[in-house]
Each structure stands twice: as C-alpha cells, then as structure tokens.
Design a protein around this motif. Sequence first.
Motif, short mmCIF file in Angstrom:
data_model
loop_
_atom_site.label_atom_id
_atom_site.label_comp_id
_atom_site.label_asym_id
_atom_site.label_seq_id
_atom_site.Cartn_x
_atom_site.Cartn_y
_atom_site.Cartn_z
N GLU A 74 1.16 -1.16 0.27
CA GLU A 74 0.35 -0.34 -0.07
C GLU A 74 0.96 1.15 0.18
O GLU A 74 0.06 1.70 -1.06
CB GLU A 74 -0.94 -0.05 1.08
CG GLU A 74 -1.44 -1.23 1.03
CD GLU A 74 -2.90 -1.40 2.86
OE1 GLU A 74 -2.30 -0.54 3.03
OE2 GLU A 74 -3.65 -2.05 1.97
N LYS A 75 1.85 1.26 0.53
CA LYS A 75 2.86 2.68 0.80
C LYS A 75 3.29 2.47 -0.84
O LYS A 75 3.54 3.70 -0.76
CB LYS A 75 4.11 2.15 1.97
CG LYS A 75 4.60 3.30 2.33
CD LYS A 75 4.98 3.21 4.01
CE LYS A 75 6.15 3.98 4.32
NZ LYS A 75 6.73 3.90 5.67
N LEU A 76 3.62 1.65 -1.48
CA LEU A 76 4.48 1.71 -2.46
C LEU A 76 3.50 1.71 -3.38
O LEU A 76 4.13 3.00 -4.14
CB LEU A 76 5.05 0.41 -2.48
CG LEU A 76 5.88 -0.43 -4.50
CD1 LEU A 76 6.95 1.12 -3.93
CD2 LEU A 76 6.20 -1.16 -4.48
N ALA A 77 2.49 1.32 -3.28
CA ALA A 77 1.23 2.14 -4.08
C ALA A 77 1.18 3.74 -4.04
O ALA A 77 0.73 4.25 -4.84
CB ALA A 77 -0.51 1.22 -4.54
N ASP A 78 0.59 4.04 -2.99
CA ASP A 78 0.89 5.01 -2.56
C ASP A 78 1.91 6.10 -3.24
O ASP A 78 1.46 7.21 -3.66
CB ASP A 78 0.25 5.76 -1.13
CG ASP A 78 -1.19 4.88 -0.42
OD1 ASP A 78 -1.69 4.79 -1.37
OD2 ASP A 78 -0.62 4.69 0.84
N THR A 79 3.43 6.10 -3.22
CA THR A 79 3.94 6.66 -3.75
C THR A 79 4.51 7.00 -4.61
O THR A 79 4.65 7.71 -5.28
CB THR A 79 5.36 6.70 -2.49
OG1 THR A 79 5.59 5.35 -3.12
CG2 THR A 79 5.84 6.66 -0.88
N THR A 80 3.83 5.38 -5.48
CA THR A 80 4.20 5.63 -7.33
C THR A 80 3.11 6.36 -7.79
O THR A 80 2.89 7.23 -8.49
CB THR A 80 4.20 4.28 -7.79
OG1 THR A 80 3.67 3.10 -7.10
CG2 THR A 80 4.97 3.17 -6.65
#
Length: 83
Positions: A74-80
Amino acid sequence: MKNKLFISCQEAAHRIDKAQYGEATFWEKLTFKIHNLYCRLCHFYAVKNKRLTGLLKSDELHCLTKDQKTKMKEKLADTTSNS
C-alpha cells in the motif's frame, strides 16, 4: 565411453548446485573440484552458493508477515501514484 575429467563452467555450476543439495555422485564432486582448481569464477560461485545455503538454513532468517507485506504494498502504491 569418453572420459570427461575436465568439464565446462556450465556443467561445473550444475554439479556445484547438486553437491549443495547432496545429490551429486562421487565422480561429479571430483570433477567439479578439479574444475574449481583452475577456474576462479566457478570457485567464487561455489563459495557464494555455500554461503547462501548456510544463510537460508540458519535461524537468523526472518520473513515479513502478511500484514507487513500488505502495508508495504500500500505504501509503495501510494508513493508511485503521488509521483
């Protein structure tokens, strides 16, 4: 039958892998050890492979839980998506 005391690097790598898992015969072990005497690349491959196998078998290996993986995704999806 042809006597193959000297083997290729590809065959040596395959035999090194088999030896790590206890599947190599005496002859296979002997030929890859002879190969390792004159091939530095295969020697370093064997050393690294042995180290990796030891690390995977040690108790110090820790894996992420499913919750940690989900949070990381989720964190990776938010940053991308913000980029």
